[in-house]
Scaffold this motif. Structure first.
Motif, short mmCIF file in Angstrom:
data_model
loop_
_atom_site.label_atom_id
_atom_site.label_comp_id
_atom_site.label_asym_id
_atom_site.label_seq_id
_atom_site.Cartn_x
_atom_site.Cartn_y
_atom_site.Cartn_z
N TRP A 27 0.75 -1.20 -0.07
CA TRP A 27 -0.17 -0.11 -0.10
C TRP A 27 0.84 1.13 0.06
O TRP A 27 0.55 2.18 -0.58
CB TRP A 27 -0.64 0.01 1.20
CG TRP A 27 -1.66 1.11 1.30
CD1 TRP A 27 -2.83 1.93 0.59
CD2 TRP A 27 -1.54 2.48 2.42
NE1 TRP A 27 -3.17 2.96 1.13
CE2 TRP A 27 -2.32 3.54 1.95
CE3 TRP A 27 -0.57 2.42 3.54
CZ2 TRP A 27 -2.42 4.39 2.76
CZ3 TRP A 27 -0.70 3.64 4.17
CH2 TRP A 27 -1.54 4.60 4.07
N ASN A 30 2.66 1.57 -3.34
CA ASN A 30 1.62 2.10 -4.75
C ASN A 30 1.13 3.51 -4.41
O ASN A 30 1.01 4.16 -5.44
CB ASN A 30 0.49 1.11 -4.56
CG ASN A 30 -0.33 1.18 -5.76
OD1 ASN A 30 0.27 1.26 -7.05
ND2 ASN A 30 -1.68 1.32 -5.59
N THR A 31 1.01 3.86 -3.02
CA THR A 31 0.74 5.11 -2.81
C THR A 31 1.77 6.39 -3.39
O THR A 31 1.51 7.08 -4.12
CB THR A 31 0.38 5.48 -1.26
OG1 THR A 31 -0.62 4.57 -0.94
CG2 THR A 31 0.11 6.99 -1.13
N GLN A 34 1.86 5.93 -7.34
CA GLN A 34 0.82 6.80 -7.90
C GLN A 34 0.79 8.44 -7.77
O GLN A 34 0.61 8.99 -8.59
CB GLN A 34 -0.69 6.60 -7.17
CG GLN A 34 -1.22 5.32 -7.60
CD GLN A 34 -2.45 4.77 -6.70
OE1 GLN A 34 -2.57 5.51 -5.70
NE2 GLN A 34 -3.37 4.00 -7.22
N ASP A 39 1.63 3.41 -11.47
CA ASP A 39 0.54 2.55 -10.82
C ASP A 39 0.86 1.02 -10.91
O ASP A 39 1.07 0.61 -12.19
CB ASP A 39 -0.81 3.19 -11.59
CG ASP A 39 -2.18 2.71 -10.59
OD1 ASP A 39 -1.87 1.98 -9.68
OD2 ASP A 39 -3.21 3.00 -11.02
N MET A 40 0.49 0.49 -9.81
CA MET A 40 0.54 -0.92 -9.86
C MET A 40 -0.62 -1.61 -10.56
O MET A 40 -0.68 -2.83 -10.56
CB MET A 40 1.12 -1.53 -8.71
CG MET A 40 2.42 -0.98 -7.94
SD MET A 40 2.82 -1.32 -6.13
CE MET A 40 2.97 -2.93 -6.38
N LEU A 71 -3.53 -5.32 -3.04
CA LEU A 71 -3.48 -4.06 -3.57
C LEU A 71 -4.90 -3.31 -2.70
O LEU A 71 -5.74 -4.07 -2.64
CB LEU A 71 -3.71 -3.76 -4.78
CG LEU A 71 -2.49 -4.01 -5.95
CD1 LEU A 71 -2.60 -3.60 -7.47
CD2 LEU A 71 -1.40 -2.67 -5.35
#
Length: 279
Positions: A27, A30-31, A34, A39-40, A71
């Motif tokens: 998390w 990915n944050t 982004q 983006d995953m 995710l």
């Protein structure tokens, strides 16, 4: 939740702990991705496999049946799922052991993904579809908790009356079914995936019931703690070929029982288990 002087985190069983750590790490990563334009989701999210017009940046890959459950869309999505893992996971893992708990978690999550793919196929065809989150695996955990500890009292937020966990699970399943069938068009929750996690968890439990080596440890305890980090050794049947009622006076058996008391049932080797139960 039992907290000892060594700290609740150190007492947490390993698979539950690692699931929390891995989901948190993904998390966070990915944050930040982004925020910097990455983006995953296209690679790790669950993509509708039949969406022929949805290829390119977003396309289905077999590993997504597994990776999608790590995710999460935002903090609250992550927090709610991991809070459920924290509350229910330790009691189940301590009852079954780490290997069995991990298998169950992953089967529930992958099963939820398969159900979601079927729902997409029969409802939206080749239209775009993406699903992420550990909810399918979490609903499998919820089902297992109701199976193992059916009389533990739980609360629904809108009903301030404690109800047995088996009834809680049944009501939750009915709600998900109703929401999946009659949910509003703008509902972005994968309700049938949640039910899929429960379904595959149930099917795995039925399979394990036919395998003597997979002890299910089903209890009927009314006062069992909601979640505990203390190990509860599975209750095994007495050796069928043992005619001596004083079998436990055997020094080797006594040593093994003492080892279970100190280190848990999972610490026994297969040879020690066979010795303990007379195989």
């Amino acid at each position: 939740m039992a907290i000892t002087r060594n700290g609740w985190w150190s007492q947490m069983p390993p698979i539950t702990k690692n699931l929390l750590v891995i989901n948190f790490a993904v998390w966070i990563f990915n944050t930040f991705a982004q925020r910097f334009g990455g983006d995953m989701l296209p690679w790790l999210g669950l993509i509708n496999w039949s969406a022929s017009a949805f290829h390119g940046a977003y396309s289905f890959h077999i590993w997504q049946l597994f990776t999608y459950m790590f995710l999460h869309a935002n903090f609250w999505h992550f927090f709610c799922n991991m809070f459920a893992v924290l509350m229910f996971g330790p009691a189940i893992e301590n009852q079954w052991g780490s290997k069995k708990f991990l298998i169950y978690y992953l089967v529930s999550g992958v099963g939820a993904a398969l159900v979601q793919e079927l729902v997409w196929y029969f409802t939206i065809g080749s239209a775009p579809g993406v699903t992420i989150g550990a909810s399918g695996a979490v609903f499998g955990i919820l089902f297992a908790f109701g199976w193992l500890f059916p009389e533990v009292r739980m609360f629904l937020l809108f009903i301030p009356i404690p109800i047995p966990s088996r009834i809680f699970v049944a009501l939750y399943a009915l709600f998900e079914l109703f929401a999946g069938i009659y949910g509003a068009a703008g509902d972005n929750v994968a309700h049938f995936a949640h039910l899929g996690g429960m379904l595959f968890g149930w099917l795995l439990l039925l399979y394990w019931m036919k395998k003597p080596q997979w002890h299910l440890g089903k209890k009927q305890e009314k006062e069992r703690p909601f979640a505990t980090f203390h190990y509860q050794a599975p209750v095994e049947e007495e050796p069928k070929d043992s005619k001596d009622p004083n079998t436990h006076s055997d020094p080797e058996v006594a040593r093994l029982l003492d080892k279970i008391k100190r280190e848990g049932y999972g610490s026994l080797t297969q040879e020690e288990k066979d010795r303990l139960f007379g195989h």
